[in-house]
Scaffold this motif. Structure first.
Motif, PDB file in Angstrom:
ATOM      1  N   GLY A   1       0.855  -1.174   0.000  1.00 51.76           N
ATOM      2  CA  GLY A   1       0.000   0.000   0.000  1.00 51.76           C
ATOM      3  C   GLY A   1       0.891   1.224   0.000  1.00 51.76           C
ATOM      4  N   LYS A   2       0.285   2.385  -0.174  1.00 49.53           N
ATOM      5  CA  LYS A   2       1.109   3.608  -0.149  1.00 49.53           C
ATOM      6  C   LYS A   2       1.541   3.873   1.306  1.00 49.53           C
ATOM      7  N   PRO A   3       2.450   4.801   1.532  1.00 45.08           N
ATOM      8  CA  PRO A   3       2.912   5.067   2.892  1.00 45.08           C
ATOM      9  C   PRO A   3       1.771   5.505   3.817  1.00 45.08           C
ATOM     10  N   ASN A   4       1.910   5.100   5.078  1.00 42.28           N
ATOM     11  CA  ASN A   4       1.052   5.627   6.142  1.00 42.28           C
ATOM     12  C   ASN A   4      -0.386   5.077   6.178  1.00 42.28           C
ATOM     13  N   VAL A   5      -0.676   4.066   5.387  1.00 49.94           N
ATOM     14  CA  VAL A   5      -2.049   3.537   5.395  1.00 49.94           C
ATOM     15  C   VAL A   5      -2.292   2.580   6.561  1.00 49.94           C
ATOM     16  N   GLY A   6      -1.174   2.165   7.213  1.00 53.62           N
ATOM     17  CA  GLY A   6      -1.319   1.289   8.380  1.00 53.62           C
ATOM     18  C   GLY A   6      -0.873  -0.144   8.124  1.00 53.62           C
ATOM     19  N   LYS A   7       0.058  -0.331   7.176  1.00 53.40           N
ATOM     20  CA  LYS A   7       0.534  -1.691   6.859  1.00 53.40           C
ATOM     21  C   LYS A   7       1.228  -2.320   8.068  1.00 53.40           C
ATOM     22  N   SER A   8       2.154  -1.541   8.667  1.00 46.59           N
ATOM     23  CA  SER A   8       2.900  -2.082   9.810  1.00 46.59           C
ATOM     24  C   SER A   8       1.973  -2.270  11.004  1.00 46.59           C
ATOM     25  N   SER A   9       0.963  -1.415  11.113  1.00 45.91           N
ATOM     26  CA  SER A   9      -0.003  -1.577  12.214  1.00 45.91           C
ATOM     27  C   SER A   9      -0.751  -2.894  12.043  1.00 45.91           C
ATOM     28  N   ILE A  10      -1.073  -3.242  10.788  1.00 44.48           N
ATOM     29  CA  ILE A  10      -1.765  -4.510  10.532  1.00 44.48           C
ATOM     30  C   ILE A  10      -0.849  -5.684  10.877  1.00 44.48           C
TER      31      ILE A  10
ATOM     32  N   ALA B   1       6.910  -4.087  14.226  1.00 48.14           N
ATOM     33  CA  ALA B   1       7.400  -3.019  13.348  1.00 48.14           C
ATOM     34  C   ALA B   1       7.167  -1.651  13.985  1.00 48.14           C
ATOM     35  N   ILE B   2       8.035  -0.728  13.625  1.00 48.95           N
ATOM     36  CA  ILE B   2       7.852   0.643  14.116  1.00 48.95           C
ATOM     37  C   ILE B   2       6.693   1.275  13.354  1.00 48.95           C
ATOM     38  N   ILE B   3       5.864   1.968  14.106  1.00 46.14           N
ATOM     39  CA  ILE B   3       4.704   2.629  13.502  1.00 46.14           C
ATOM     40  C   ILE B   3       4.809   4.112  13.793  1.00 46.14           C
ATOM     41  N   SER B   4       4.565   4.939  12.805  1.00 45.58           N
ATOM     42  CA  SER B   4       4.489   6.368  13.099  1.00 45.58           C
ATOM     43  C   SER B   4       3.600   7.027  12.056  1.00 45.58           C
ATOM     44  N   ASP B   5       3.212   8.266  12.346  1.00 38.99           N
ATOM     45  CA  ASP B   5       2.360   8.953  11.380  1.00 38.99           C
ATOM     46  C   ASP B   5       3.193   9.607  10.281  1.00 38.99           C
ATOM     47  N   GLU B   6       4.491   9.299  10.289  1.00 39.16           N
ATOM     48  CA  GLU B   6       5.352   9.853   9.244  1.00 39.16           C
ATOM     49  C   GLU B   6       5.365   8.894   8.058  1.00 39.16           C
ATOM     50  N   ALA B   7       5.071   9.402   6.878  1.00 37.61           N
ATOM     51  CA  ALA B   7       5.084   8.537   5.701  1.00 37.61           C
ATOM     52  C   ALA B   7       6.508   8.042   5.453  1.00 37.61           C
TER      53      ALA B   7
ATOM     54  N   THR C   1       7.887   5.296   7.043  1.00 36.93           N
ATOM     55  CA  THR C   1       8.478   4.768   8.274  1.00 36.93           C
ATOM     56  C   THR C   1       9.175   3.439   8.019  1.00 36.93           C
ATOM     57  N   THR C   2       8.481   2.517   7.347  1.00 34.32           N
ATOM     58  CA  THR C   2       9.104   1.223   7.049  1.00 34.32           C
ATOM     59  C   THR C   2       9.926   1.367   5.778  1.00 34.32           C
ATOM     60  N   ARG C   3      11.215   1.026   5.903  1.00 32.65           N
ATOM     61  CA  ARG C   3      12.073   1.149   4.724  1.00 32.65           C
ATOM     62  C   ARG C   3      12.620  -0.202   4.305  1.00 32.65           C
TER      63      ARG C   3
ATOM     64  N   THR D   1       6.018  -4.293   3.983  1.00 31.77           N
ATOM     65  CA  THR D   1       6.899  -3.646   2.999  1.00 31.77           C
ATOM     66  C   THR D   1       6.868  -2.126   3.133  1.00 31.77           C
ATOM     67  N   ALA D   2       7.803  -1.494   2.438  1.00 30.61           N
ATOM     68  CA  ALA D   2       7.835  -0.027   2.419  1.00 30.61           C
ATOM     69  C   ALA D   2       6.665   0.478   1.583  1.00 30.61           C
ATOM     70  N   GLY D   3       6.042   1.550   2.017  1.00 32.44           N
ATOM     71  CA  GLY D   3       4.938   2.138   1.261  1.00 32.44           C
ATOM     72  C   GLY D   3       5.379   2.502  -0.150  1.00 32.44           C
ATOM     73  N   ILE D   4       4.511   2.223  -1.116  1.00 32.72           N
ATOM     74  CA  ILE D   4       4.889   2.513  -2.505  1.00 32.72           C
ATOM     75  C   ILE D   4       4.391   3.893  -2.903  1.00 32.72           C
TER      76      ILE D   4
ATOM     77  N   ASN E   1      -8.307   0.198   5.673  1.00 35.23           N
ATOM     78  CA  ASN E   1      -7.930   0.337   7.094  1.00 35.23           C
ATOM     79  C   ASN E   1      -8.457   1.658   7.666  1.00 35.23           C
ATOM     80  N   LYS E   2      -8.294   1.827   8.944  1.00 35.04           N
ATOM     81  CA  LYS E   2      -8.689   3.037   9.699  1.00 35.04           C
ATOM     82  C   LYS E   2     -10.202   3.257   9.614  1.00 35.04           C
ATOM     83  N   SER E   3     -10.965   2.163   9.592  1.00 34.18           N
ATOM     84  CA  SER E   3     -12.420   2.317   9.477  1.00 34.18           C
ATOM     85  C   SER E   3     -13.049   2.743  10.807  1.00 34.18           C
TER      86      SER E   3
ATOM     87  N   SER F   1      -9.991  -1.991  11.254  1.00 33.21           N
ATOM     88  CA  SER F   1      -9.214  -0.974  11.950  1.00 33.21           C
ATOM     89  C   SER F   1      -8.088  -1.691  12.674  1.00 33.21           C
ATOM     90  N   ALA F   2      -6.869  -1.473  12.181  1.00 32.40           N
ATOM     91  CA  ALA F   2      -5.720  -2.130  12.824  1.00 32.40           C
ATOM     92  C   ALA F   2      -5.638  -1.705  14.280  1.00 32.40           C
ATOM     93  N   LYS F   3      -6.169  -0.515  14.571  1.00 29.13           N
ATOM     94  CA  LYS F   3      -6.132  -0.008  15.948  1.00 29.13           C
ATOM     95  C   LYS F   3      -7.039  -0.845  16.838  1.00 29.13           C
TER      96      LYS F   3
HETATM   97  N1  LIG Z   1      -7.179   5.752  13.456  1.00 34.91           N
HETATM   98  C1  LIG Z   1      -6.397   4.803  13.011  1.00 34.91           C
HETATM   99  N2  LIG Z   1      -5.089   5.024  12.812  1.00 34.91           N
HETATM  100  C2  LIG Z   1      -4.322   4.013  12.357  1.00 34.91           C
HETATM  101  C3  LIG Z   1      -4.858   2.744  12.086  1.00 34.91           C
HETATM  102  N3  LIG Z   1      -3.861   1.963  11.610  1.00 34.91           N
HETATM  103  C4  LIG Z   1      -2.746   2.703  11.601  1.00 34.91           C
HETATM  104  N4  LIG Z   1      -3.000   3.949  12.052  1.00 34.91           N
HETATM  105  C5  LIG Z   1      -2.063   5.053  12.175  1.00 34.91           C
HETATM  106  O1  LIG Z   1      -1.562   5.367  10.893  1.00 34.91           O
HETATM  107  C6  LIG Z   1      -0.196   5.786  10.972  1.00 34.91           C
HETATM  108  C7  LIG Z   1       0.650   4.991  10.023  1.00 34.91           C
HETATM  109  O2  LIG Z   1       0.705   3.650  10.454  1.00 34.91           O
HETATM  110  P1  LIG Z   1       1.809   2.633   9.963  1.00 34.91           P
HETATM  111  O3  LIG Z   1       1.379   1.292  10.430  1.00 34.91           O
HETATM  112  O4  LIG Z   1       3.163   3.081  10.362  1.00 34.91           O
HETATM  113  O5  LIG Z   1       1.647   2.781   8.418  1.00 34.91           O
HETATM  114  P2  LIG Z   1       2.490   2.135   7.236  1.00 34.91           P
HETATM  115  O6  LIG Z   1       1.571   1.868   6.139  1.00 34.91           O
HETATM  116  O7  LIG Z   1       3.286   0.985   7.751  1.00 34.91           O
HETATM  117  O8  LIG Z   1       3.461   3.295   6.803  1.00 34.91           O
HETATM  118  P3  LIG Z   1       4.884   3.271   6.068  1.00 34.91           P
HETATM  119  O9  LIG Z   1       5.747   2.287   6.792  1.00 34.91           O
HETATM  120  O10 LIG Z   1       5.377   4.643   6.186  1.00 34.91           O
HETATM  121  O11 LIG Z   1       4.661   2.873   4.672  1.00 34.91           O
HETATM  122  C8  LIG Z   1       0.195   5.627  12.447  1.00 34.91           C
HETATM  123  O12 LIG Z   1       0.097   6.881  13.059  1.00 34.91           O
HETATM  124  C9  LIG Z   1      -0.841   4.681  12.995  1.00 34.91           C
HETATM  125  O13 LIG Z   1      -1.069   4.852  14.374  1.00 34.91           O
HETATM  126  C10 LIG Z   1      -6.263   2.546  12.317  1.00 34.91           C
HETATM  127  O14 LIG Z   1      -6.841   1.486  12.099  1.00 34.91           O
HETATM  128  N5  LIG Z   1      -6.977   3.602  12.774  1.00 34.91           N
END
Ligand SMILES: Nc1nc2c(ncn2[C@@H]2O[C@H](COP(=O)(O)OP(=O)(O)OP(=O)(O)O)[C@@H](O)[C@H]2O)c(=O)[nH]1
Ligand SMILES: [Mg+2]
Length: 445
Positions: free
Chosen positions: A225-234, A244-250, A252-254, A273-276, A334-336, A353-355
């Motif tokens: 998926g593209k960066p920041n969609v929550g791949k590592s959170s899943i 994996a490290i999770i952050s709101d910075e696009a 993050t995973t390299r 994987t790294a966001g595309i 994600n993030k539903s 919602s990975a959260k």
């Molecule tokens: N509200 C909400 N936020 C989420 C959810 N899943 C992930 N996030 C947030 O989205 C941001 C990005 O999450 P990552 O898991 O790091 O995303 P990623 O796709 O791995 O990003 P890259 O590694 O940069 O490609 C973080 O701030 C997470 O806390 C969700 O289900 N709900």
């Protein structure tokens, strides 16, 4: 003096660690004699569990063991075998093994018991391969497939195919040597029909086995998926720990992250994987190329989108990338837990919602993996797959040559197909099999 062929071999058969019993296996012409020396007994009844005291060669008492003597050829290796079931613990086993070695046995090499079983026709290569893989199996699904192979299902498949090919070869070689009018006139079309069927059968088993290889080795699931969609959170939610490290910075995973996970009765290897995205920095671009490779390698792709944002160009790129993949793709929104803005006009979109919870995703993946379970025979190693592919190609070439009435070249290709298919069970010995086939033809010549 033990001849090289009859060398008696010994090994500790149980794992190196603490357990209630330990097993030593002894196989070869001198297995019984050596065992009698250590037990001070005059005989051991075959196939009878006998409680014995074990002594060193110096007469020192070492342990008590249940001994079972399997008289040749009714044993695992086809040779005389004695099994010692002693008290567990590595030291006891080691001390008894040392006495066996001093009494004339030699330490077995890895796989030597199975090798001897193969040489003595106690098992074919398919069974030997199944035993080896069964020991290393990591999921219930793999155990079931390999157990069927051990029972002989794959051997039966390969042997039947081989028998038909041998028959064809015998017919054709005969038709090269004998006058045409001695053979049924429609023989060639019969052969052609039979070969076409076998070619189709091989193509099917190869395709099925390739797509089900994950049942044995573990299916690979790539999260993209593209960066920041929550791949590592899943990934973390599936693993139930913060891998994996999770952050709101696009971005993050390299690097690519891989972990094993059991889903139901299956083992999966999950790859984050790294966001595309376009215009990423140099390091990130390397990560992105890894993601593309992960998609290629994977059996299953999780295409992840951020449901709380509108679809953009980068999401379109991901959709494009996975659109004509010849593999299972799960579309994950994600993030539903947030307001959904993303529009995805596709059936079966998984809103999660990975959260909060990935339960829906896990149960969908499990359902899909279960649907891959199969009672059909599949090939469990790449060696078996390659052998079937080579056999299939040789049959295809043979069919073309048959059409051109190039019988000698045709015979060469069928011979080669037999050799390849035989690699699954037992290497082909041409004279032996052809003699057998010719003798059953009653050609009277
Ligand atoms: N509200 C909400 N936020 C989420 C959810 N899943 C992930 N996030 C947030 O989205 C941001 C990005 O999450 P990552 O898991 O790091 O995303 P990623 O796709 O791995 O990003 P890259 O590694 O940069 O490609 C973080 O701030 C997470 O806390 C969700 O289900 N709900
Ligand atoms: Mg990430």
């Amino acid at each position: 003096m033990i001849s090289l062929k009859n060398e008696t071999i010994a090994a500790i058969a149980t794992a190196n660690g603490i357990g209630s019993i330990g097993v030593i296996r002894l196989s070869g012409a001198d297995a019984l004699n050596i065992s009698l020396k250590l037990t001070k007994k005059s005989e051991l009844m075959p196939r009878m569990a006998t409680l014995c005291k074990i002594y060193s060669l110096d007469g020192e008492f070492l342990d008590e063991a249940i001994m079972i003597y399997f008289k040749a050829p009714a044993s695992f290796t086809g040779e005389d075998v004695v099994e010692f079931q002693m008290h567990g613990g590595y030291m006891v086993a080691r001390m008894i093994l040392n006495e066996l070695l001093s009494a004339g046995a030699r330490l077995a090499r890895g796989g030597e018991f199975s090798h001897r079983a193969f040489l003595n026709d106690k098992m074919d290569l398919a069974k030997a391969n199944a035993i080896q893989s069964l020991i290393n199996a990591k999921s219930e699904g793999a155990v079931k497939i390999l157990a069927r192979q051990m029972r002989g299902d794959l051997s039966k498949y390969a042997n039947e195919l081989r028998a038909e090919l041998v028959k064809t070869l015998a017919f054709v070689e005969t038709s090269i040597d004998y006058a045409d009018d001695d053979l049924p006139s429609d023989l060639m079309s019969q052969i052609s029909e039979m070969l076409s069927q076998n070619h189709a059968k091989l193509e099917r088993i190869v395709a099925l086995s390739k797509s089900r290889q994950g049942l044995i080795e573990g299916f690979k699931i790539a999260i993209v998926g593209k960066p920041n969609v929550g791949k590592s959170s899943i990934l973390n939610a599936l693993l139930s720990y913060e891998r994996a490290i999770i952050s709101d910075e696009a971005g993050t995973t390299r690097d690519r992250i891989e972990e094993n996970l059991n889903i139901g009765t299956h083992l999966v290897r999950i790859i984050d994987t790294a966001g595309i995205r376009k215009n990423a920095g140099n390091v990130e671009n390397i990560g992105i190329s890894y993601s593309l490779k992960a998609i290629e390698e994977a059996d299953i792709v999780l295409a992840v989108f951020d449901g709380s944002n509108f679809k953009d160009e980068q999401d379109e790129r991901i959709l494009e990338l996975v659109s004509d993949l010849n593999k299972k793709v799960f579309f994950v929104l994600n993030k539903s837990d947030l307001d959904i803005k993303f529009e995805l006009e596709l059936p079966d979109v998984l809103k999660i919602s990975a959260k909060n919870s990935t339960e829906l995703l896990v149960s969908e993946i499990e359902q899909y993996l279960n649907s891959q379970d199969s009672d059909e025979i599949i090939l469990s190693s790449s060696m078996q797959i390659n052998s079937c592919m080579d056999a299939s190609n040789a049959i295809k070439r043979a069919l073309e040559l048959l059409n051109e009435s190039e019988l000698e070249l045709f015979a060469y290709e069928i011979n080669s197909a037999i050799k390849h298919i035989s690699m699954i069970t037992k290497p082909f010995e041409r004279n032996e099999i052809l003699d057998e086939m010719f003798s059953s033809f009653c050609l009277g010549k």
